[in-house]
Design an enzyme around this catalytic site. Structure first.
Site, PDB file in Angstrom:
ATOM      1  N   TYR A 156       0.767   1.309  10.608  1.00 49.26           N
ATOM      2  CA  TYR A 156       0.333   0.003  11.130  1.00 49.26           C
ATOM      3  C   TYR A 156       0.501  -0.180  12.536  1.00 49.26           C
ATOM      4  O   TYR A 156       1.593   0.267  13.180  1.00 49.26           O
ATOM      5  CB  TYR A 156       1.071  -1.088  10.201  1.00 49.26           C
ATOM      6  CG  TYR A 156       1.185  -0.998   8.857  1.00 49.26           C
ATOM      7  CD1 TYR A 156       0.248  -0.395   8.144  1.00 49.26           C
ATOM      8  CD2 TYR A 156       2.236  -1.682   8.146  1.00 49.26           C
ATOM      9  CE1 TYR A 156       0.093  -0.338   6.710  1.00 49.26           C
ATOM     10  CE2 TYR A 156       1.968  -1.810   6.778  1.00 49.26           C
ATOM     11  CZ  TYR A 156       1.164  -0.899   5.978  1.00 49.26           C
ATOM     12  OH  TYR A 156       1.084  -1.053   4.700  1.00 49.26           O
ATOM     13  N   GLU A 172      11.867 -21.811  -4.149  1.00 51.94           N
ATOM     14  CA  GLU A 172      10.389 -22.504  -4.407  1.00 51.94           C
ATOM     15  C   GLU A 172       9.866 -23.676  -3.862  1.00 51.94           C
ATOM     16  O   GLU A 172       9.031 -24.111  -3.852  1.00 51.94           O
ATOM     17  CB  GLU A 172      10.156 -22.383  -6.081  1.00 51.94           C
ATOM     18  CG  GLU A 172      10.182 -21.029  -6.622  1.00 51.94           C
ATOM     19  CD  GLU A 172      10.107 -21.108  -8.170  1.00 51.94           C
ATOM     20  OE1 GLU A 172       9.572 -20.262  -8.823  1.00 51.94           O
ATOM     21  OE2 GLU A 172      10.878 -22.085  -8.943  1.00 51.94           O
ATOM     22  N   HIS A 216       7.999  -7.847  -7.879  1.00 53.68           N
ATOM     23  CA  HIS A 216       7.564  -8.664  -6.481  1.00 53.68           C
ATOM     24  C   HIS A 216       8.795  -9.018  -5.562  1.00 53.68           C
ATOM     25  O   HIS A 216       9.534  -9.954  -5.609  1.00 53.68           O
ATOM     26  CB  HIS A 216       6.779  -9.958  -6.759  1.00 53.68           C
ATOM     27  CG  HIS A 216       5.452  -9.685  -6.876  1.00 53.68           C
ATOM     28  ND1 HIS A 216       4.566  -8.967  -5.860  1.00 53.68           N
ATOM     29  CD2 HIS A 216       4.454  -9.693  -7.928  1.00 53.68           C
ATOM     30  CE1 HIS A 216       3.258  -9.102  -6.260  1.00 53.68           C
ATOM     31  NE2 HIS A 216       3.493  -9.540  -7.575  1.00 53.68           N
ATOM     32  N   ASP A 249       4.078 -12.577  -4.365  1.00 44.11           N
ATOM     33  CA  ASP A 249       3.895 -13.595  -5.305  1.00 44.11           C
ATOM     34  C   ASP A 249       3.714 -14.761  -4.807  1.00 44.11           C
ATOM     35  O   ASP A 249       2.730 -15.818  -5.186  1.00 44.11           O
ATOM     36  CB  ASP A 249       4.884 -13.547  -6.657  1.00 44.11           C
ATOM     37  CG  ASP A 249       6.289 -13.530  -6.057  1.00 44.11           C
ATOM     38  OD1 ASP A 249       6.530 -13.191  -4.839  1.00 44.11           O
ATOM     39  OD2 ASP A 249       7.166 -13.912  -7.002  1.00 44.11           O
TER      40      ASP A 249
END
Length: 419
Positions: free
Chosen positions: A304, A379, A101, A106
């Protein structure tokens, strides 16, 4: 996982989920175990869900009153990258060899689960929150088209997505109205010449020279027509030949270009074709042995589309973030980026916004760009992203008129009772 996840501290729960997802990444349209983890967590939360786009998940949280529907989307796939061990990732480094990831997916999944918990804890809202756990963002044409084709946006009034990037500081957010991220376009050319011994060039048509002439002519031809901030173009692969003393019969080139509008894409398409025709004419030789040569095959794949944030929706988001998060650094006119996202397909169907969430933290050593083998997330931003998802969605559900230009938007605006 625990059977009562709501009893766990929200931020700790989000971080734990992120690390679990990080340890078990899967490639595009191979996210079967990821799908199982998502479904299991949704079941523990008591959220109804179903599979979509093979390896994706679609879920809903309904409020206590009728109202609009907003879709929140996360991507779920990893990349074919071998993660390197660092001082930070020792406890959650990828356990799937060669897959990582490395682009924040994630974290995106964890933030969407975090927002889901907030809505479950505060069910007194109108309408519906649609949760889209979308596979295969990393490979064109992307999983978004499958989600749309299978009804993932049916009844949806607006859509919102978020992406973690290291191009701005941790905890800051960036977005802009209108074109924000580029289109992706892939082109492949196979030059057909006539092979032979390298000592007899008069008996050969050299596809290597054709390929190099094409590349050296394409760049200046585009520079004469387009400003440098309108596009990027690059060659990713040149392939052909087998030995040092033989002119090969063919040479292949694989490249890509990115733009912010269809007009620029059209210019590049046409310029590639014109350059190829000139090269073909240049290398024509008389004689029956050269009949039908040189030649080329061109394949252009438009991937895209340009990601275009709805201006009215984006303005409303900016005002709400300024009001609700005064401590947050907000870049409401962040520079456009040549990065691309298949979230763009959702924005072609319903209005909404895609937000960049910064994770760059020099003190923690989190500076590697997305797709790096040592990419990581600060985080601390996960709770911030969760609260942004929740705050904007809740405000939209209560006040959709602030976000939607009803004179231009013809989507679902009557909100019947939800079953």
């Amino acid at each position: 996982m625990r059977n009562d996840p709501i009893s766990e501290d929200l931020e700790a729960w989000i971080i734990r989920l992120r690390r679990e997802f990080h340890q078990y990444p899967e490639l595009s349209f191979e996210e079967y175990e990821t799908q199982k983890r998502i479904l299991k967590t949704l079941e523990e939360l008591g959220i109804e869900a179903r599979k979509i786009a093979d390896t994706g998940v679609l879920a809903s949280i309904r409020g206590t009153m009728p109202g609009p529907c907003i879709a929140l989307r996360t991507d779920t796939d990893g990349l074919q990258v071998q993660e390197e061990l660092t001082e930070r990732n020792r406890d959650y480094i990828s356990r799937n060899n060669g897959v990582m990831h490395a682009c924040g997916h994630d974290g995106h999944m964890a933030m969407l689960f975090g927002a889901s918990r907030l809505f479950l804890e505060n069910r007194d809202f109108p309408g519906e929150v649609r949760l889209i756990f979308q596979p295969a963002e990393e490979i064109p044409p992307g999983g978004s088209e499958r989600v749309i084709a299978e009804g993932g946006l049916e009844g949806v009034d607006a859509v919102m997505g978020m992406h973690i990037f290291t191009n701005h500081e941790s905890g800051s957010v960036g977005f802009r109205p209108g074109p924000f991220m580029a289109s992706t376009n892939r082109f492949e050319v196979i030059f057909e010449g006539k092979g032979g011994h390298i000592s007899k060039p008069e008996s050969c048509i050299d596809p290597v020279r054709m390929a190099t002439d094409f590349i050296s002519s394409l760049y200046p031809a585009l520079e004469k027509q387009l400003e440098p901030d309108k596009y990027v173009l690059g060659i990713g692969r040149i392939q052909g030949g087998a030995q040092f003393n033989r002119t090969p019969d063919s040479v292949g080139i694989l490249g890509s270009y990115r733009t912010f509008d269809s007009e620029t894409t059209d210019v590049i398409d046409l310029t590639i074709k014109e350059c190829l025709e000139r090269i073909k004419e240049k290398y024509v030789k008389p004689g029956e042995e050269f009949a039908g040569l040189p030649d080329y095959e061109l394949d252009i794949l438009h991937g895209y589309p340009v990601l275009v944030n709805d201006p009215a929706f984006t303005d409303a988001v900016n005002l709400k973030l300024q009001e609700s998060f005064p401590e947050l650094t907000i870049y409401p006119e962040i520079e456009k980026t040549f990065a691309a996202e298949d979230f763009a397909s959702y924005l072609q169907v319903v209005p909404g916004i895609f937000i960049s969430l910064g994770t760059r933290n020099q003190e923690k050593g989190i500076v590697e760009i997305n797709h790096s083998c040592t990419f990581d997330i600060d985080e601390d931003i996960l709770l911030t992203g969760t609260e942004i998802f929740y705050t904007i969605s809740l405000d939209f559900l209560k006040h959709p008129e602030k976000y939607l230009n009803f004179q231009k938007y013809n989507g679902p605006q009557k909100y019947p009772e939800k079953a």
